[in-house]
Design an enzyme around this catalytic site. Structure first.
Site, PDB file in Angstrom:
ATOM      1  N   CYS A 115      87.298   0.191 -16.489  1.00 48.23           N
ATOM      2  CA  CYS A 115      87.815  -0.774 -18.131  1.00 48.23           C
ATOM      3  C   CYS A 115      90.064  -1.627 -17.784  1.00 48.23           C
ATOM      4  O   CYS A 115      90.034  -2.228 -18.700  1.00 48.23           O
ATOM      5  CB  CYS A 115      88.372   0.222 -18.723  1.00 48.23           C
ATOM      6  SG  CYS A 115      86.961   0.597 -19.499  1.00 48.23           S
ATOM      7  N   HIS A 255      92.900  -2.078 -25.329  1.00 53.11           N
ATOM      8  CA  HIS A 255      91.535  -2.309 -24.660  1.00 53.11           C
ATOM      9  C   HIS A 255      90.693  -1.808 -25.874  1.00 53.11           C
ATOM     10  O   HIS A 255      91.371  -0.782 -26.084  1.00 53.11           O
ATOM     11  CB  HIS A 255      91.567  -1.097 -23.140  1.00 53.11           C
ATOM     12  CG  HIS A 255      89.976  -0.838 -23.013  1.00 53.11           C
ATOM     13  ND1 HIS A 255      88.680  -1.399 -22.894  1.00 53.11           N
ATOM     14  CD2 HIS A 255      89.289   0.537 -22.999  1.00 53.11           C
ATOM     15  CE1 HIS A 255      87.471  -0.643 -22.825  1.00 53.11           C
ATOM     16  NE2 HIS A 255      87.773   0.347 -22.419  1.00 53.11           N
ATOM     17  N   ASN A 285      82.777  -0.973 -26.453  1.00 47.72           N
ATOM     18  CA  ASN A 285      83.121  -0.870 -25.593  1.00 47.72           C
ATOM     19  C   ASN A 285      82.509  -2.165 -24.394  1.00 47.72           C
ATOM     20  O   ASN A 285      81.883  -2.133 -23.779  1.00 47.72           O
ATOM     21  CB  ASN A 285      84.015   0.352 -25.108  1.00 47.72           C
ATOM     22  CG  ASN A 285      84.449   0.706 -23.949  1.00 47.72           C
ATOM     23  OD1 ASN A 285      84.675  -0.456 -23.532  1.00 47.72           O
ATOM     24  ND2 ASN A 285      84.627   1.817 -23.512  1.00 47.72           N
TER      25      ASN A 285
HETATM   26  O1  UT7 Z   1      86.029   2.825 -21.966  1.00 46.33           O
HETATM   27  C1  UT7 Z   1      87.258   3.759 -21.056  1.00 46.33           C
HETATM   28  C2  UT7 Z   1      87.823   4.478 -21.678  1.00 46.33           C
HETATM   29  N1  UT7 Z   1      86.865   5.615 -22.736  1.00 46.33           N
HETATM   30  C3  UT7 Z   1      87.097   6.098 -23.817  1.00 46.33           C
HETATM   31  O2  UT7 Z   1      88.315   6.173 -23.524  1.00 46.33           O
HETATM   32  C4  UT7 Z   1      86.197   6.986 -23.682  1.00 46.33           C
HETATM   33  C5  UT7 Z   1      86.790   8.507 -24.613  1.00 46.33           C
HETATM   34  N2  UT7 Z   1      86.193   9.455 -25.717  1.00 46.33           N
HETATM   35  C6  UT7 Z   1      86.328   8.707 -26.736  1.00 46.33           C
HETATM   36  O3  UT7 Z   1      85.951   8.163 -27.155  1.00 46.33           O
HETATM   37  C7  UT7 Z   1      85.613  10.023 -27.631  1.00 46.33           C
HETATM   38  O4  UT7 Z   1      85.120  11.439 -26.654  1.00 46.33           O
HETATM   39  C8  UT7 Z   1      83.123   9.566 -27.806  1.00 46.33           C
HETATM   40  C9  UT7 Z   1      83.345   8.410 -29.041  1.00 46.33           C
HETATM   41  C10 UT7 Z   1      82.859   9.338 -26.339  1.00 46.33           C
HETATM   42  C11 UT7 Z   1      83.093  10.871 -28.414  1.00 46.33           C
HETATM   43  O5  UT7 Z   1      83.618  11.160 -29.612  1.00 46.33           O
HETATM   44  P1  UT7 Z   1      84.680  12.762 -30.187  1.00 46.33           P
HETATM   45  O6  UT7 Z   1      84.576  12.201 -31.077  1.00 46.33           O
HETATM   46  O7  UT7 Z   1      84.559  13.091 -28.971  1.00 46.33           O
HETATM   47  O8  UT7 Z   1      82.977  13.774 -30.355  1.00 46.33           O
HETATM   48  P2  UT7 Z   1      82.100  14.753 -29.705  1.00 46.33           P
HETATM   49  O9  UT7 Z   1      81.647  14.496 -27.987  1.00 46.33           O
HETATM   50  O10 UT7 Z   1      83.388  15.690 -30.010  1.00 46.33           O
HETATM   51  O11 UT7 Z   1      81.077  15.552 -29.972  1.00 46.33           O
HETATM   52  C12 UT7 Z   1      81.032  15.909 -31.112  1.00 46.33           C
HETATM   53  C13 UT7 Z   1      79.345  15.946 -31.731  1.00 46.33           C
HETATM   54  C14 UT7 Z   1      79.133  16.891 -30.683  1.00 46.33           C
HETATM   55  O12 UT7 Z   1      78.021  17.701 -31.761  1.00 46.33           O
HETATM   56  P3  UT7 Z   1      78.035  19.334 -31.765  1.00 46.33           P
HETATM   57  O13 UT7 Z   1      78.928  19.765 -30.403  1.00 46.33           O
HETATM   58  O14 UT7 Z   1      80.392  19.252 -32.363  1.00 46.33           O
HETATM   59  O15 UT7 Z   1      77.352  19.411 -32.207  1.00 46.33           O
HETATM   60  C15 UT7 Z   1      77.800  15.705 -30.048  1.00 46.33           C
HETATM   61  O16 UT7 Z   1      77.106  16.029 -29.786  1.00 46.33           O
HETATM   62  O17 UT7 Z   1      78.834  14.680 -32.333  1.00 46.33           O
HETATM   63  C16 UT7 Z   1      77.468  14.983 -31.639  1.00 46.33           C
HETATM   64  N3  UT7 Z   1      77.688  13.638 -31.312  1.00 46.33           N
HETATM   65  C17 UT7 Z   1      76.975  12.661 -31.996  1.00 46.33           C
HETATM   66  N4  UT7 Z   1      75.993  12.356 -32.636  1.00 46.33           N
HETATM   67  C18 UT7 Z   1      75.760  11.446 -33.148  1.00 46.33           C
HETATM   68  C19 UT7 Z   1      77.942  12.457 -30.093  1.00 46.33           C
HETATM   69  N5  UT7 Z   1      77.427  11.550 -29.799  1.00 46.33           N
HETATM   70  C20 UT7 Z   1      76.955  11.282 -31.465  1.00 46.33           C
HETATM   71  C21 UT7 Z   1      76.714   9.944 -31.620  1.00 46.33           C
HETATM   72  N6  UT7 Z   1      75.615  10.387 -32.967  1.00 46.33           N
HETATM   73  N7  UT7 Z   1      76.536   8.653 -30.723  1.00 46.33           N
END
Ligand code: UT7
Length: 333
Positions: A115, A255, A285
Protein backbone atom coordinates in the site's frame (compact mmCIF):
# COMPACT_ATOMS: atom_id res chain seq x y z
CA UNK A 1 19.42 19.96 -7.01
CA UNK A 2 15.85 20.83 -8.00
CA UNK A 3 12.71 20.55 -5.94
CA UNK A 4 9.74 18.57 -7.33
CA UNK A 5 6.29 20.12 -7.09
CA UNK A 6 2.80 18.76 -7.68
CA UNK A 7 1.13 20.65 -10.53
CA UNK A 8 -1.89 18.42 -11.16
CA UNK A 9 -3.97 15.73 -9.48
CA UNK A 10 -6.54 13.27 -10.83
CA UNK A 11 -8.45 10.19 -9.80
CA UNK A 12 -10.88 7.65 -11.23
CA UNK A 13 -12.83 4.88 -9.56
CA UNK A 14 -15.00 2.19 -11.17
CA UNK A 15 -18.73 2.86 -11.58
CA UNK A 16 -20.03 -0.13 -9.66
CA UNK A 17 -20.66 0.50 -5.95
CA UNK A 18 -20.63 -2.52 -3.62
CA UNK A 19 -22.22 -1.54 -0.29
CA UNK A 20 -21.85 -3.20 3.08
CA UNK A 21 -25.44 -4.39 2.69
CA UNK A 22 -24.45 -6.07 -0.61
CA UNK A 23 -21.61 -7.78 1.25
CA UNK A 24 -24.08 -9.20 3.80
CA UNK A 25 -25.30 -11.42 0.92
CA UNK A 26 -21.76 -12.66 0.16
CA UNK A 27 -20.17 -13.39 3.56
CA UNK A 28 -21.31 -13.61 7.19
CA UNK A 29 -20.96 -9.92 8.03
CA UNK A 30 -23.04 -6.83 8.75
CA UNK A 31 -23.07 -3.18 7.82
CA UNK A 32 -22.85 -2.44 11.55
CA UNK A 33 -19.63 -4.52 12.04
CA UNK A 34 -17.87 -3.16 8.95
CA UNK A 35 -18.78 0.45 9.75
CA UNK A 36 -17.79 0.21 13.41
CA UNK A 37 -14.55 -1.71 12.91
CA UNK A 38 -13.30 -0.06 9.70
CA UNK A 39 -15.27 3.09 8.81
CA UNK A 40 -16.06 1.65 5.37
CA UNK A 41 -19.63 1.99 4.02
CA UNK A 42 -19.04 1.10 0.37
CA UNK A 43 -16.30 0.43 -2.18
CA UNK A 44 -15.95 0.53 -5.97
CA UNK A 45 -15.48 -2.74 -7.86
CA UNK A 46 -14.16 -2.86 -11.44
CA UNK A 47 -16.32 -4.74 -13.93
CA UNK A 48 -15.03 -7.13 -16.54
CA UNK A 49 -15.33 -5.73 -20.06
CA UNK A 50 -16.20 -2.24 -18.81
CA UNK A 51 -12.86 -0.63 -19.60
CA UNK A 52 -11.97 -0.65 -15.92
CA UNK A 53 -8.63 -2.43 -15.86
CA UNK A 54 -6.04 -0.88 -13.55
CA UNK A 55 -4.40 0.74 -16.56
CA UNK A 56 -7.75 2.13 -17.83
CA UNK A 57 -8.49 3.72 -14.45
CA UNK A 58 -4.91 5.02 -14.28
CA UNK A 59 -5.01 6.45 -17.81
CA UNK A 60 -8.31 8.21 -17.16
CA UNK A 61 -7.03 9.69 -13.90
CA UNK A 62 -3.80 10.71 -15.66
CA UNK A 63 -5.68 12.70 -18.31
CA UNK A 64 -7.57 14.58 -15.58
CA UNK A 65 -4.31 15.37 -13.77
CA UNK A 66 -2.59 16.45 -16.99
CA UNK A 67 -5.50 18.71 -17.86
CA UNK A 68 -5.24 20.38 -14.45
CA UNK A 69 -1.47 20.73 -14.89
CA UNK A 70 -1.86 22.05 -18.46
CA UNK A 71 0.75 19.53 -19.55
CA UNK A 72 0.42 17.49 -22.73
CA UNK A 73 1.28 13.76 -22.55
CA UNK A 74 4.25 14.14 -24.89
CA UNK A 75 5.94 16.50 -22.39
CA UNK A 76 6.27 13.66 -19.85
CA UNK A 77 9.72 12.17 -19.21
CA UNK A 78 8.66 9.54 -16.70
CA UNK A 79 5.62 7.45 -15.72
CA UNK A 80 5.79 5.35 -12.55
CA UNK A 81 2.90 3.23 -11.30
CA UNK A 82 2.79 1.85 -7.77
CA UNK A 83 0.62 -1.27 -7.87
CA UNK A 84 0.25 -4.72 -6.35
CA UNK A 85 -2.50 -5.69 -8.81
CA UNK A 86 -1.07 -5.10 -12.30
CA UNK A 87 -3.37 -6.17 -15.14
CA UNK A 88 -0.68 -8.47 -16.48
CA UNK A 89 2.54 -9.80 -15.05
CA UNK A 90 4.15 -7.82 -17.87
CA UNK A 91 4.30 -5.34 -19.50
CA UNK A 92 4.05 -2.77 -16.73
CA UNK A 93 0.77 -0.93 -16.09
CA UNK A 94 2.87 2.21 -16.68
CA UNK A 95 3.55 1.14 -20.29
CA UNK A 96 -0.14 0.42 -20.89
CA UNK A 97 -0.94 3.90 -19.55
CA UNK A 98 1.80 5.39 -21.73
CA UNK A 99 0.25 3.74 -24.78
CA UNK A 100 -3.29 4.80 -23.91
CA UNK A 101 -2.49 8.48 -23.32
CA UNK A 102 0.21 8.74 -26.05
CA UNK A 103 3.01 9.80 -23.72
CA UNK A 104 5.56 8.77 -26.33
CA UNK A 105 8.60 10.48 -24.78
CA UNK A 106 8.35 8.97 -21.29
CA UNK A 107 10.19 6.11 -19.60
CA UNK A 108 7.56 3.93 -17.94
CA UNK A 109 7.72 1.25 -15.26
CA UNK A 110 5.90 -0.13 -12.20
CA UNK A 111 7.02 -0.60 -8.64
CA UNK A 112 5.58 -2.95 -6.00
CA UNK A 113 5.66 -1.74 -2.41
CA UNK A 114 2.30 -2.83 -0.99
CA UNK A 115 0.00 0.00 0.00
CA UNK A 116 3.07 2.25 0.13
CA UNK A 117 3.54 1.97 -3.66
CA UNK A 118 2.45 5.53 -4.36
CA UNK A 119 4.90 7.14 -1.91
CA UNK A 120 7.72 4.86 -3.07
CA UNK A 121 6.95 5.88 -6.68
CA UNK A 122 6.75 9.54 -5.65
CA UNK A 123 10.15 9.27 -4.03
CA UNK A 124 11.75 7.82 -7.20
CA UNK A 125 10.24 10.55 -9.37
CA UNK A 126 11.19 13.23 -6.83
CA UNK A 127 14.80 12.03 -6.92
CA UNK A 128 14.86 11.93 -10.73
CA UNK A 129 13.65 15.54 -10.79
CA UNK A 130 16.10 16.55 -8.04
CA UNK A 131 19.14 15.43 -10.06
CA UNK A 132 17.77 16.92 -13.28
CA UNK A 133 17.25 13.67 -15.20
CA UNK A 134 13.52 14.33 -15.48
CA UNK A 135 11.43 17.50 -15.79
CA UNK A 136 7.86 16.21 -15.78
CA UNK A 137 6.61 12.94 -14.35
CA UNK A 138 3.34 11.13 -13.77
CA UNK A 139 3.20 9.31 -10.46
CA UNK A 140 0.31 6.89 -10.21
CA UNK A 141 -1.24 4.51 -7.69
CA UNK A 142 -3.58 2.07 -9.46
CA UNK A 143 -5.22 -1.05 -8.10
CA UNK A 144 -7.89 -3.66 -8.76
CA UNK A 145 -7.80 -5.26 -5.34
CA UNK A 146 -11.15 -6.92 -6.09
CA UNK A 147 -9.24 -9.24 -8.42
CA UNK A 148 -7.18 -10.62 -5.52
CA UNK A 149 -9.87 -10.52 -2.83
CA UNK A 150 -10.84 -13.84 -1.29
CA UNK A 151 -14.61 -13.43 -1.44
CA UNK A 152 -15.05 -16.24 1.10
CA UNK A 153 -12.93 -14.50 3.75
CA UNK A 154 -15.03 -11.93 5.60
CA UNK A 155 -12.03 -10.63 7.50
CA UNK A 156 -10.41 -9.26 4.32
CA UNK A 157 -12.86 -9.00 1.40
CA UNK A 158 -14.95 -6.33 3.13
CA UNK A 159 -11.93 -4.03 3.28
CA UNK A 160 -10.88 -3.80 -0.36
CA UNK A 161 -11.73 -1.56 -3.30
CA UNK A 162 -10.51 -0.51 -6.76
CA UNK A 163 -9.34 2.82 -8.16
CA UNK A 164 -6.49 4.99 -9.39
CA UNK A 165 -5.00 8.32 -8.42
CA UNK A 166 -2.31 10.41 -10.07
CA UNK A 167 -0.11 13.43 -9.53
CA UNK A 168 1.83 15.33 -12.16
CA UNK A 169 5.26 16.33 -10.85
CA UNK A 170 7.35 19.09 -12.32
CA UNK A 171 10.67 20.75 -11.60
CA UNK A 172 9.95 23.63 -9.21
CA UNK A 173 11.27 27.13 -9.85
CA UNK A 174 11.02 28.10 -6.17
CA UNK A 175 11.19 26.46 -2.74
CA UNK A 176 7.67 24.98 -2.81
CA UNK A 177 6.95 21.33 -3.49
CA UNK A 178 7.99 18.06 -1.87
CA UNK A 179 10.19 19.00 1.10
CA UNK A 180 11.24 15.44 1.94
CA UNK A 181 10.18 11.80 1.69
CA UNK A 182 11.04 9.10 4.23
CA UNK A 183 10.61 5.39 3.50
CA UNK A 184 10.99 2.18 5.49
CA UNK A 185 10.56 -1.58 5.07
CA UNK A 186 10.63 -4.69 7.25
CA UNK A 187 10.66 -7.89 5.20
CA UNK A 188 10.76 -10.00 8.38
CA UNK A 189 7.02 -9.39 8.78
CA UNK A 190 5.95 -10.15 5.18
CA UNK A 191 3.60 -12.92 6.36
CA UNK A 192 1.24 -10.40 7.97
CA UNK A 193 -0.07 -9.44 4.50
CA UNK A 194 0.67 -11.31 1.29
CA UNK A 195 -0.78 -13.00 -1.79
CA UNK A 196 -1.70 -16.66 -1.39
CA UNK A 197 -2.10 -19.41 -4.01
CA UNK A 198 -5.67 -20.36 -4.80
CA UNK A 199 -8.77 -19.06 -6.53
CA UNK A 200 -11.98 -19.24 -4.54
CA UNK A 201 -15.09 -19.06 -6.72
CA UNK A 202 -16.43 -15.52 -6.80
CA UNK A 203 -20.02 -15.26 -5.55
CA UNK A 204 -22.87 -14.77 -8.03
CA UNK A 205 -23.39 -11.15 -7.01
CA UNK A 206 -19.98 -10.50 -8.58
CA UNK A 207 -20.74 -12.45 -11.77
CA UNK A 208 -18.71 -10.13 -13.96
CA UNK A 209 -15.77 -10.26 -11.59
CA UNK A 210 -12.48 -11.53 -12.97
CA UNK A 211 -10.45 -13.36 -10.32
CA UNK A 212 -6.76 -14.11 -10.27
CA UNK A 213 -5.05 -17.38 -9.30
CA UNK A 214 -3.97 -15.87 -5.98
CA UNK A 215 -5.65 -13.86 -3.29
CA UNK A 216 -4.91 -11.65 -0.37
CA UNK A 217 -4.22 -13.12 3.08
CA UNK A 218 -3.80 -11.01 6.20
CA UNK A 219 -3.30 -11.18 9.96
CA UNK A 220 -5.36 -8.11 10.69
CA UNK A 221 -4.79 -7.72 14.43
CA UNK A 222 -0.99 -7.88 14.32
CA UNK A 223 -0.90 -5.71 11.23
CA UNK A 224 -3.10 -3.09 12.89
CA UNK A 225 -0.58 -2.58 15.69
CA UNK A 226 2.39 -2.46 13.29
CA UNK A 227 0.48 0.03 11.12
CA UNK A 228 -0.16 2.48 13.95
CA UNK A 229 3.42 2.28 15.19
CA UNK A 230 5.14 2.70 11.81
CA UNK A 231 2.74 5.40 10.60
CA UNK A 232 3.28 7.46 13.75
CA UNK A 233 7.06 6.92 13.72
CA UNK A 234 7.56 7.86 10.08
CA UNK A 235 5.21 10.85 10.35
CA UNK A 236 7.17 12.10 13.36
CA UNK A 237 10.48 11.55 11.55
CA UNK A 238 9.23 13.52 8.53
CA UNK A 239 8.05 16.44 10.68
CA UNK A 240 11.27 16.53 12.72
CA UNK A 241 13.40 16.42 9.58
CA UNK A 242 11.70 19.63 8.41
CA UNK A 243 11.65 21.30 11.86
CA UNK A 244 7.87 21.26 11.78
CA UNK A 245 5.45 20.64 14.62
CA UNK A 246 1.97 19.13 14.39
CA UNK A 247 0.40 22.61 14.47
CA UNK A 248 2.21 23.53 11.23
CA UNK A 249 0.31 20.83 9.32
CA UNK A 250 -2.71 22.00 7.34
CA UNK A 251 -3.85 18.55 6.24
CA UNK A 252 -2.76 14.95 6.73
CA UNK A 253 -3.61 12.67 3.81
CA UNK A 254 -3.07 9.14 5.15
CA UNK A 255 -3.39 5.75 3.50
CA UNK A 256 -7.01 4.70 3.96
CA UNK A 257 -6.80 1.21 5.51
CA UNK A 258 -9.05 1.52 8.56
CA UNK A 259 -10.59 4.62 10.20
CA UNK A 260 -9.43 3.34 13.60
CA UNK A 261 -5.82 3.18 12.38
CA UNK A 262 -6.14 6.74 11.08
CA UNK A 263 -7.64 7.95 14.38
CA UNK A 264 -4.87 6.24 16.37
CA UNK A 265 -2.24 7.86 14.13
CA UNK A 266 -3.82 11.29 14.58
CA UNK A 267 -3.84 10.88 18.34
CA UNK A 268 -0.22 9.70 18.46
CA UNK A 269 1.04 12.67 16.45
CA UNK A 270 -1.33 15.13 18.18
CA UNK A 271 -3.24 16.22 15.10
CA UNK A 272 -7.02 16.70 15.40
CA UNK A 273 -9.16 14.56 13.08
CA UNK A 274 -10.52 17.79 11.46
CA UNK A 275 -7.06 18.10 9.89
CA UNK A 276 -7.04 14.53 8.58
CA UNK A 277 -8.59 13.78 5.20
CA UNK A 278 -10.61 10.57 5.02
CA UNK A 279 -12.68 9.04 2.24
CA UNK A 280 -12.45 5.41 3.35
CA UNK A 281 -16.26 5.32 3.79
CA UNK A 282 -16.62 5.64 -0.01
CA UNK A 283 -13.78 3.52 -1.34
CA UNK A 284 -12.45 1.15 1.34
CA UNK A 285 -8.78 0.28 1.13
CA UNK A 286 -7.48 0.87 -2.41
CA UNK A 287 -3.82 0.20 -1.48
CA UNK A 288 -1.42 2.29 -3.59
CA UNK A 289 -4.31 4.30 -4.99
CA UNK A 290 -5.69 5.55 -1.69
CA UNK A 291 -3.37 8.52 -1.06
CA UNK A 292 -3.51 9.98 -4.60
CA UNK A 293 -7.31 9.54 -4.73
CA UNK A 294 -7.67 11.28 -1.36
CA UNK A 295 -5.20 14.02 -2.35
CA UNK A 296 -7.10 14.67 -5.58
CA UNK A 297 -10.44 14.87 -3.77
CA UNK A 298 -9.01 17.20 -1.10
CA UNK A 299 -7.52 19.37 -3.84
CA UNK A 300 -10.71 19.55 -5.90
CA UNK A 301 -12.75 20.28 -2.74
CA UNK A 302 -10.58 23.37 -2.22
CA UNK A 303 -8.94 22.17 0.99
CA UNK A 304 -5.39 22.87 -0.21
CA UNK A 305 -3.99 26.38 -0.67
CA UNK A 306 -0.54 27.54 -1.78
CA UNK A 307 1.83 27.55 1.18
CA UNK A 308 -0.07 24.86 3.11
CA UNK A 309 2.05 22.10 4.62
CA UNK A 310 0.61 18.67 3.79
CA UNK A 311 1.68 15.35 5.29
CA UNK A 312 1.22 12.18 3.22
CA UNK A 313 1.72 9.01 5.24
CA UNK A 314 1.34 5.33 4.42
CA UNK A 315 1.84 1.74 5.55
CA UNK A 316 1.38 -1.60 3.81
CA UNK A 317 2.46 -5.09 2.82
CA UNK A 318 6.15 -5.82 2.87
CA UNK A 319 6.04 -4.40 5.41
CA UNK A 320 6.58 -0.98 3.93
CA UNK A 321 5.84 2.53 5.11
CA UNK A 322 6.57 6.12 4.19
CA UNK A 323 5.82 9.80 4.66
CA UNK A 324 6.20 12.90 2.50
CA UNK A 325 5.99 16.52 3.57
CA UNK A 326 4.76 18.85 0.85
CA UNK A 327 4.56 22.64 0.76
CA UNK A 328 1.54 22.98 -1.53
CA UNK A 329 1.87 25.34 -4.49
CA UNK A 330 -1.08 24.55 -6.71
CA UNK A 331 -4.10 26.86 -6.85
CA UNK A 332 -6.88 25.49 -9.03
CA UNK A 333 -9.52 28.09 -8.07
O1 UT7 B 1 -3.46 -1.44 3.94
C1 UT7 B 1 -2.48 -2.20 4.56
C2 UT7 B 1 -2.57 -2.17 5.99
N1 UT7 B 1 -3.77 -2.75 6.47
C3 UT7 B 1 -3.96 -2.85 7.74
O2 UT7 B 1 -3.10 -2.44 8.48
C4 UT7 B 1 -5.21 -3.51 8.25
C5 UT7 B 1 -5.06 -3.73 9.72
N2 UT7 B 1 -6.12 -4.45 10.38
C6 UT7 B 1 -7.40 -4.03 10.49
O3 UT7 B 1 -7.80 -3.05 9.93
C7 UT7 B 1 -8.31 -4.80 11.42
O4 UT7 B 1 -7.56 -5.72 12.17
C8 UT7 B 1 -9.45 -5.57 10.68
C9 UT7 B 1 -10.47 -4.59 10.11
C10 UT7 B 1 -8.89 -6.43 9.59
C11 UT7 B 1 -10.18 -6.47 11.67
O5 UT7 B 1 -10.72 -5.69 12.73
P1 UT7 B 1 -10.49 -6.11 14.24
O6 UT7 B 1 -11.21 -5.14 15.06
O7 UT7 B 1 -9.02 -6.27 14.43
O8 UT7 B 1 -11.26 -7.47 14.31
P2 UT7 B 1 -10.68 -8.91 14.70
O9 UT7 B 1 -9.84 -9.44 13.60
O10 UT7 B 1 -10.10 -8.84 16.07
O11 UT7 B 1 -11.99 -9.75 14.79
C12 UT7 B 1 -12.97 -9.50 15.82
C13 UT7 B 1 -14.15 -10.41 15.58
C14 UT7 B 1 -13.76 -11.88 15.34
O12 UT7 B 1 -14.76 -12.68 15.92
P3 UT7 B 1 -14.53 -13.35 17.38
O13 UT7 B 1 -13.27 -14.17 17.27
O14 UT7 B 1 -14.39 -12.20 18.34
O15 UT7 B 1 -15.76 -14.15 17.58
C15 UT7 B 1 -13.84 -12.01 13.84
O16 UT7 B 1 -14.13 -13.34 13.45
O17 UT7 B 1 -14.84 -9.98 14.39
C16 UT7 B 1 -14.99 -11.10 13.50
N3 UT7 B 1 -14.97 -10.60 12.14
C17 UT7 B 1 -16.06 -10.17 11.50
N4 UT7 B 1 -17.35 -10.12 11.87
C18 UT7 B 1 -18.22 -9.63 10.99
C19 UT7 B 1 -13.88 -10.43 11.32
N5 UT7 B 1 -14.27 -9.91 10.16
C20 UT7 B 1 -15.61 -9.74 10.24
C21 UT7 B 1 -16.58 -9.23 9.36
N6 UT7 B 1 -17.87 -9.20 9.76
N7 UT7 B 1 -16.28 -8.79 8.12
Amino acid sequence: MFRARIIGTGSTTPKRILTNVDLEKIVDTSDEWITRRTGIKERRIAQKGAGENAFDLAADASLKALEMAKVSPDELDLIIVGTITPDRQFPAVACLVQNKINADNANAFDISAGCSGFLYALSIAENAIAVGSCKKALVIGAERLSSVANWQDRSTCVLLGDGAGVVVLSQADDDNGILSTHLGSDGRCWELLYSEEGNPDPPKILDAFEGKPYYLAMEGNKLFKKAVRHLADVATKALEHNNLSASDIKLVVPHQANIRIIQALAEKISIPMEKVYTNIHKYGNTSSASIPIALDEANREGLLKPGDIILLVTFGAGLTWGASVVRWSLDIF
